[in-house]
Design a protein around this motif. Structure first.
Motif, PDB file in Angstrom:
ATOM      1  N   GLN A 171      58.446  49.251 -35.355  1.00  0.00           N
ATOM      2  CA  GLN A 171      59.075  48.047 -35.896  1.00  0.00           C
ATOM      3  C   GLN A 171      60.416  47.778 -35.225  1.00  0.00           C
ATOM      4  OE1 GLN A 171      59.013  49.320 -39.971  1.00  0.00           O
ATOM      5  NE2 GLN A 171      57.201  48.108 -40.474  1.00  0.00           N
ATOM      6  N   LEU A 172      61.213  48.828 -35.034  1.00  0.00           N
ATOM      7  CA  LEU A 172      62.510  48.676 -34.365  1.00  0.00           C
ATOM      8  C   LEU A 172      62.315  48.249 -32.911  1.00  0.00           C
ATOM      9  CD1 LEU A 172      64.212  51.838 -35.861  1.00  0.00           C
ATOM     10  CD2 LEU A 172      64.862  49.462 -36.342  1.00  0.00           C
ATOM     11  N   ALA A 173      61.352  48.863 -32.223  1.00  0.00           N
ATOM     12  CA  ALA A 173      61.075  48.509 -30.834  1.00  0.00           C
ATOM     13  C   ALA A 173      60.665  47.040 -30.729  1.00  0.00           C
ATOM     14  CB  ALA A 173      59.996  49.422 -30.266  1.00  0.00           C
ATOM     15  N   SER A 174      59.856  46.584 -31.657  1.00  0.00           N
ATOM     16  CA  SER A 174      59.424  45.186 -31.649  1.00  0.00           C
ATOM     17  C   SER A 174      60.616  44.245 -31.816  1.00  0.00           C
ATOM     18  CB  SER A 174      58.409  44.968 -32.770  1.00  0.00           C
ATOM     19  OG  SER A 174      58.038  43.615 -32.843  1.00  0.00           O
ATOM     20  N   LYS A 175      61.539  44.584 -32.719  1.00  0.00           N
ATOM     21  CA  LYS A 175      62.735  43.755 -32.922  1.00  0.00           C
ATOM     22  C   LYS A 175      63.605  43.722 -31.669  1.00  0.00           C
ATOM     23  CE  LYS A 175      62.924  44.473 -37.885  1.00  0.00           C
ATOM     24  NZ  LYS A 175      63.591  45.092 -39.004  1.00  0.00           N
ATOM     25  N   ALA A 176      63.521  44.793 -30.869  1.00  0.00           N
ATOM     26  CA  ALA A 176      64.323  44.883 -29.641  1.00  0.00           C
ATOM     27  C   ALA A 176      63.559  44.364 -28.426  1.00  0.00           C
ATOM     28  CB  ALA A 176      64.742  46.326 -29.406  1.00  0.00           C
ATOM     29  N   HIS A 177      62.358  43.829 -28.637  1.00  0.00           N
ATOM     30  CA  HIS A 177      61.508  43.290 -27.576  1.00  0.00           C
ATOM     31  C   HIS A 177      61.067  44.362 -26.589  1.00  0.00           C
ATOM     32  CE1 HIS A 177      64.068  39.550 -28.519  1.00  0.00           C
ATOM     33  NE2 HIS A 177      63.041  39.595 -29.342  1.00  0.00           N
ATOM     34  N   CYS A 178      60.660  45.500 -27.129  1.00  0.00           N
ATOM     35  CA  CYS A 178      60.252  46.643 -26.316  1.00  0.00           C
ATOM     36  C   CYS A 178      58.858  47.094 -26.706  1.00  0.00           C
ATOM     37  CB  CYS A 178      61.253  47.786 -26.523  1.00  0.00           C
ATOM     38  SG  CYS A 178      60.614  49.419 -26.134  1.00  0.00           S
ATOM     39  N   GLU A 179      58.061  47.472 -25.710  1.00  0.00           N
ATOM     40  CA  GLU A 179      56.786  48.145 -25.947  1.00  0.00           C
ATOM     41  C   GLU A 179      57.074  49.633 -25.782  1.00  0.00           C
ATOM     42  OE1 GLU A 179      53.048  48.612 -27.088  1.00  0.00           O
ATOM     43  OE2 GLU A 179      53.881  46.600 -26.809  1.00  0.00           O
ATOM     44  N   PRO A 180      57.179  50.399 -26.892  1.00  0.00           N
ATOM     45  CA  PRO A 180      57.659  51.782 -26.786  1.00  0.00           C
ATOM     46  C   PRO A 180      56.655  52.707 -26.097  1.00  0.00           C
ATOM     47  CG  PRO A 180      56.899  51.328 -29.018  1.00  0.00           C
ATOM     48  CD  PRO A 180      56.828  50.034 -28.261  1.00  0.00           C
ATOM     49  N   ASN A 181      57.172  53.528 -25.200  1.00  0.00           N
ATOM     50  CA  ASN A 181      56.397  54.581 -24.556  1.00  0.00           C
ATOM     51  C   ASN A 181      56.785  55.881 -25.269  1.00  0.00           C
ATOM     52  OD1 ASN A 181      55.110  56.394 -22.912  1.00  0.00           O
ATOM     53  ND2 ASN A 181      56.273  55.886 -21.070  1.00  0.00           N
ATOM     54  N   VAL A 182      56.000  56.248 -26.288  1.00  0.00           N
ATOM     55  CA  VAL A 182      56.340  57.374 -27.150  1.00  0.00           C
ATOM     56  C   VAL A 182      56.278  58.683 -26.368  1.00  0.00           C
ATOM     57  CG1 VAL A 182      55.744  58.638 -29.254  1.00  0.00           C
ATOM     58  CG2 VAL A 182      55.586  56.141 -29.211  1.00  0.00           C
ATOM     59  N   GLN A 183      57.380  59.440 -26.412  1.00  0.00           N
ATOM     60  CA  GLN A 183      57.489  60.722 -25.730  1.00  0.00           C
ATOM     61  C   GLN A 183      57.437  61.895 -26.703  1.00  0.00           C
ATOM     62  OE1 GLN A 183      57.755  60.911 -22.196  1.00  0.00           O
ATOM     63  NE2 GLN A 183      57.133  58.798 -22.560  1.00  0.00           N
ATOM     64  N   THR A 184      57.992  61.701 -27.893  1.00  0.00           N
ATOM     65  CA  THR A 184      58.007  62.734 -28.925  1.00  0.00           C
ATOM     66  C   THR A 184      57.502  62.111 -30.215  1.00  0.00           C
ATOM     67  OG1 THR A 184      59.933  63.760 -27.904  1.00  0.00           O
ATOM     68  CG2 THR A 184      59.434  64.410 -30.165  1.00  0.00           C
ATOM     69  N   ASP A 185      56.490  62.749 -30.808  1.00  0.00           N
ATOM     70  CA  ASP A 185      55.918  62.233 -32.043  1.00  0.00           C
ATOM     71  C   ASP A 185      55.796  63.387 -33.031  1.00  0.00           C
ATOM     72  OD1 ASP A 185      54.799  60.661 -33.961  1.00  0.00           O
ATOM     73  OD2 ASP A 185      52.954  60.221 -32.851  1.00  0.00           O
ATOM     74  N   ALA A 186      56.926  63.774 -33.625  1.00  0.00           N
ATOM     75  CA  ALA A 186      56.963  64.878 -34.576  1.00  0.00           C
ATOM     76  C   ALA A 186      57.384  64.335 -35.932  1.00  0.00           C
ATOM     77  CB  ALA A 186      57.945  65.952 -34.105  1.00  0.00           C
ATOM     78  N   GLU A 187      57.195  65.123 -36.950  1.00  0.00           N
ATOM     79  CA  GLU A 187      57.537  64.690 -38.304  1.00  0.00           C
ATOM     80  C   GLU A 187      59.021  64.370 -38.437  1.00  0.00           C
ATOM     81  OE1 GLU A 187      57.455  66.505 -42.794  1.00  0.00           O
ATOM     82  OE2 GLU A 187      55.869  67.112 -41.419  1.00  0.00           O
ATOM     83  N   GLU A 188      59.882  65.200 -37.840  1.00  0.00           N
ATOM     84  CA  GLU A 188      61.326  65.015 -38.004  1.00  0.00           C
ATOM     85  C   GLU A 188      61.946  64.083 -36.965  1.00  0.00           C
ATOM     86  OE1 GLU A 188      60.496  68.329 -35.282  1.00  0.00           O
ATOM     87  OE2 GLU A 188      59.859  68.008 -37.341  1.00  0.00           O
ATOM     88  N   LEU A 189      61.237  63.824 -35.852  1.00  0.00           N
ATOM     89  CA  LEU A 189      61.792  63.011 -34.768  1.00  0.00           C
ATOM     90  C   LEU A 189      60.677  62.284 -34.036  1.00  0.00           C
ATOM     91  CD1 LEU A 189      64.037  62.286 -32.586  1.00  0.00           C
ATOM     92  CD2 LEU A 189      63.319  64.374 -31.435  1.00  0.00           C
TER      93      LEU A 189
ATOM     94  N   GLN B  80      60.507  59.686 -30.662  1.00  0.00           N
ATOM     95  CA  GLN B  80      61.351  59.219 -29.576  1.00  0.00           C
ATOM     96  C   GLN B  80      60.499  58.499 -28.541  1.00  0.00           C
ATOM     97  OE1 GLN B  80      64.495  61.901 -28.305  1.00  0.00           O
ATOM     98  NE2 GLN B  80      63.776  61.673 -26.208  1.00  0.00           N
ATOM     99  N   ALA B  81      60.991  57.360 -28.051  1.00  0.00           N
ATOM    100  CA  ALA B  81      60.261  56.572 -27.066  1.00  0.00           C
ATOM    101  C   ALA B  81      61.197  56.031 -26.000  1.00  0.00           C
ATOM    102  CB  ALA B  81      59.541  55.416 -27.756  1.00  0.00           C
ATOM    103  N   ASN B  82      60.654  55.869 -24.809  1.00  0.00           N
ATOM    104  CA  ASN B  82      61.365  55.195 -23.735  1.00  0.00           C
ATOM    105  C   ASN B  82      61.039  53.711 -23.820  1.00  0.00           C
ATOM    106  OD1 ASN B  82      62.355  57.592 -22.707  1.00  0.00           O
ATOM    107  ND2 ASN B  82      60.609  57.880 -21.356  1.00  0.00           N
ATOM    108  N   CYS B  83      62.032  52.889 -23.537  1.00  0.00           N
ATOM    109  CA  CYS B  83      61.852  51.445 -23.557  1.00  0.00           C
ATOM    110  C   CYS B  83      62.436  50.848 -22.285  1.00  0.00           C
ATOM    111  CB  CYS B  83      62.563  50.830 -24.763  1.00  0.00           C
ATOM    112  SG  CYS B  83      61.721  51.119 -26.321  1.00  0.00           S
TER     113      CYS B  83
END
Length: 164
Positions: free
Chosen positions: A57-75, A77-80
């Motif tokens: 949702q945040l990436a969409s508001k920033a006009h980014c297609e996120p390239n998810v690098q870390t997908d853990a419960e606590e964190l 993270q994506a490159n945009c």
């Protein structure tokens, strides 16, 4: 009867004086608010509200297609990459986790746009552009050029918090 009428007129005058005073105060508050815009009395535009939501949702508001690098419960993270440049978006499960991540990442320098349980990291001009879309608070990391980094000043070479 005449006494009562005079008493009512005096009471009405006092009441209307209070109403006029109240209206004057309201008008003054409106003028002061309209003139200042910001809390410090300058003519800067009002800050955008700080965005909330998932990484996507945040990436969409920033006009980014996120390239998810870390997908853990606590964190998460994506490159945009946007028209402004490359940057990293991270979301956190807890406020404490976010603060610990920022404290560690500050050693690498850069600019951080900080919201509620999310951070966007990039060059200062990228972060400034993102702030217009996401709101948040800008924080600057400590300069990583002061030590013996051997990186020659290229921030894109850091992978500790930026990902690739």
């Amino acid at each position: 009867m005449v006494e009562r009428l005079e008493w009512r007129r005096g009471r009405a005058r006092r009441a209307s004086a209070h109403v006029r005073t109240g209206l004057a105060l309201i008008a003054m508050c409106g003028v002061l608010t309209a003139c200042g815009g910001g809390a410090d009395g300058d003519d800067k535009p009002a800050e955008p509200p700080t965005a909330r939501g998932t990484l996507e949702q945040l990436a969409s508001k920033a006009h980014c297609e996120p390239n998810v690098q870390t997908d853990a419960e606590e964190l998460r993270q994506a490159n945009c990459t946007t028209d402004e440049g490359r940057w990293v978006l991270a979301t956190f499960a807890t406020d404490r986790g976010q603060r610990e991540w920022i404290n560690e990442a500050n050693d690498y320098g850069g600019s951080y746009l900080v919201g509620r349980r999310w951070v966007a990291v990039g060059d200062a001009d990228v972060v400034a552009a993102l702030r217009g879309r996401l709101g948040g608070t800008v924080e600057a990391g400590s300069s990583h050029h002061s030590g013996n980094s051997g990186g020659g000043g290229n921030e894109t070479g850091h992978s500790g918090h930026h990902g690739s």
